[in-house]
Structure formats: C-alpha cells, structure tokens
Design a protein around this motif. Structure first.
Motif, PDB file in Angstrom:
ATOM      1  N   PRO A 117       0.837  -1.197   0.000  1.00 32.91           N
ATOM      2  CA  PRO A 117       0.000   0.000   0.000  1.00 32.91           C
ATOM      3  C   PRO A 117       0.875   1.250   0.000  1.00 32.91           C
ATOM      4  CG  PRO A 117      -0.142  -1.129   2.111  1.00 32.91           C
ATOM      5  CD  PRO A 117       0.688  -1.976   1.212  1.00 32.91           C
ATOM      6  N   PHE A 118       0.394   2.303  -0.648  1.00 33.21           N
ATOM      7  CA  PHE A 118       1.176   3.548  -0.720  1.00 33.21           C
ATOM      8  C   PHE A 118       0.889   4.390   0.520  1.00 33.21           C
ATOM      9  CE2 PHE A 118       2.674   7.648  -2.181  1.00 33.21           C
ATOM     10  CZ  PHE A 118       3.842   7.287  -2.796  1.00 33.21           C
ATOM     11  N   VAL A 119       1.453   3.957   1.636  1.00 31.15           N
ATOM     12  CA  VAL A 119       1.381   4.674   2.911  1.00 31.15           C
ATOM     13  C   VAL A 119       2.817   4.995   3.287  1.00 31.15           C
ATOM     14  CG1 VAL A 119       0.728   4.542   5.339  1.00 31.15           C
ATOM     15  CG2 VAL A 119      -0.723   3.475   3.603  1.00 31.15           C
ATOM     16  N   VAL A 120       3.135   6.264   3.411  1.00 34.50           N
ATOM     17  CA  VAL A 120       4.498   6.698   3.692  1.00 34.50           C
ATOM     18  C   VAL A 120       4.625   7.032   5.171  1.00 34.50           C
ATOM     19  CG1 VAL A 120       6.305   8.365   3.140  1.00 34.50           C
ATOM     20  CG2 VAL A 120       4.714   7.627   1.358  1.00 34.50           C
ATOM     21  N   ARG A 121       5.555   6.382   5.837  1.00 40.67           N
ATOM     22  CA  ARG A 121       5.833   6.673   7.248  1.00 40.67           C
ATOM     23  C   ARG A 121       7.015   7.629   7.273  1.00 40.67           C
ATOM     24  NH1 ARG A 121       5.364   3.351  12.181  1.00 40.67           N
ATOM     25  NH2 ARG A 121       6.789   4.222  13.721  1.00 40.67           N
TER      26      ARG A 121
END
Length: 86
Positions: free
Chosen positions: A33-37
């Motif tokens: 998933p394109f979730v940036v931490r």
C-alpha cells in the motif's frame, strides 16, 4: 484509476488503510500500500527525516533489524547539517 491527491494526507486511523491510499509495486514485483511513514529526529544539532513505505495494519513499527516490506534497504544520506563554523 484514482486521481492523485495534491498532497499527502495524515493517516488518522492506523487500524485500516483507506481505499484512496492506493498501492504501488516495488522491485521484484512486491505490491505494497502507498502509505508513507515519516519520522523526524535530531543528530548533533542537525534535524533529519526518514521516509519509508509502511503498512501499519499488517506490520510492526520499522526497526533497523526488521525493516518494513515496503523498504528497499537503501539510504540516501546528505552530510553537512548542523552548526556552521565560525
């Protein structure tokens, strides 16, 4: 196909990833998933940030010995931050 948002949106609820987050395919055909931490910290009076693709629903917080599936185990480091001489 979903339209790209103008900017990143904070993830309010880490128990579910919204559909508009989308996904991306990394090298070796790994889809995440394109979730940036993004994490911000300081070293010797210099502020730095690190960013990595991370799925907070399925993975624990990233650690050096246990990177997230979205990480590529590469680092770009720019030296020279901190106080100037003189």
């Amino acid at each position: 196909m979903l339209a790209a948002p103008a900017a990143f949106t904070p993830l309010a609820d880490t128990s579910a990833i919204p559909a508009e987050a989308g996904s991306t395919t990394k090298l070796l055909a790994v889809q995440v998933p394109f979730v940036v931490r993004v994490e911000t910290a300081a070293v010797d009076r210099g502020i730095f940030q690190s960013a990595v693709l991370h799925n907070p629903v399925a993975e624990a917080a990233p650690m050096p010995a246990a990177p997230p599936k979205g990480g590529n185990k590469r680092l770009i480091a720019i030296h020279g931050f901190g106080c100037t001489g003189g």
